[in-house]
Design an enzyme around this catalytic site. Sequence first.
Site, PDB file in Angstrom:
ATOM      1  N   PHE A   1       0.829  -1.223   0.000  1.00 22.53           N
ATOM      2  CA  PHE A   1       0.000   0.000   0.000  1.00 22.53           C
ATOM      3  C   PHE A   1       0.859   1.267   0.000  1.00 22.53           C
ATOM      4  CE2 PHE A   1      -2.347  -3.287   2.414  1.00 22.53           C
ATOM      5  CZ  PHE A   1      -3.335  -3.549   1.472  1.00 22.53           C
ATOM      6  N   ARG A   2       2.051   1.154  -0.573  1.00 19.76           N
ATOM      7  CA  ARG A   2       3.014   2.258  -0.603  1.00 19.76           C
ATOM      8  C   ARG A   2       3.303   2.849   0.782  1.00 19.76           C
ATOM      9  NH1 ARG A   2       5.492   3.332  -4.878  1.00 19.76           N
ATOM     10  NH2 ARG A   2       6.171   5.400  -4.277  1.00 19.76           N
ATOM     11  N   LEU A   3       3.260   1.961   1.750  1.00 20.85           N
ATOM     12  CA  LEU A   3       3.702   2.384   3.084  1.00 20.85           C
ATOM     13  C   LEU A   3       5.198   2.088   3.174  1.00 20.85           C
ATOM     14  CD1 LEU A   3       0.817   0.952   5.256  1.00 20.85           C
ATOM     15  CD2 LEU A   3       1.184   3.311   4.549  1.00 20.85           C
TER      16      LEU A   3
END
Length: 193
Positions: free
Chosen positions: A170-172
């Site tokens: 989640f593009r974390l």
Amino acid sequence: MPTSEPMTIFENWFAKAKKAEPEYYNACSLATVSANGKPSSRIVLLKHADEQGFVFYTNLKSRKSLEIKESPHASLCFHWGNMKKQVRIEGKAELVSADEADEYFQSRPRGHRIGAWASRQSTPCGDTDLEQRVAYFTAKFGIGKIPRPDFWGGFRIKAERMEFWEDRKFRLHVRTCFELKENNWSEAWSKVR
Ligand SMILES: Cc1cc2nc3c(=O)[nH]c(=O)nc-3n(C[C@H](O)[C@H](O)[C@H](O)COP(=O)(O)O)c2cc1C
């Protein structure tokens, strides 16, 4: 002395990068800054790393070397795409000893040692200048020992700050930063973004 936490992480990631990255797993971007505050960066190859610092070799008359002489603060940034990881290292650069540079120089392939003599790094040259200089030094040294040129050596970046970045779903991203204070490394912060 036990290996510090940031060095343990670095060694672990570096060993994994050696397998995961097909080419130049030891390549990193070196940033330096001139006396008037102008930054510049380029790729160099990391040749040694331990608690004492991170070592690369270069021409001592190159732009990077002149900038380090003017202002010793430098940084290295590794990006390992297949592993989705980045490491940033910041600290002061200092010349490695002549003995250490000699030992590494003599471990290099003969062609690389000739190349070190032939190259006038960071200086413009004509189309055939380099080939002519390679031919000249190949003939000059023949089959004898090739000494290290006095304009070729290594720098050790003595890390004061190291930051580890990992990509997550989640593009974390997870970033963990360590700082050296009074000879002790401690985790300054860890963030998920
Ligand atoms: C994959 C790769 C590895 C490189 N490794 C080195 C190195 O270890 N040492 C070096 O002086 N230049 C290395 N270079 C060349 C530098 O990026 C740069 O062009 C050169 O050192 C001159 O930089 P300067 O004029 O800013 O000093 C490498 C370039 C690439 C693309």
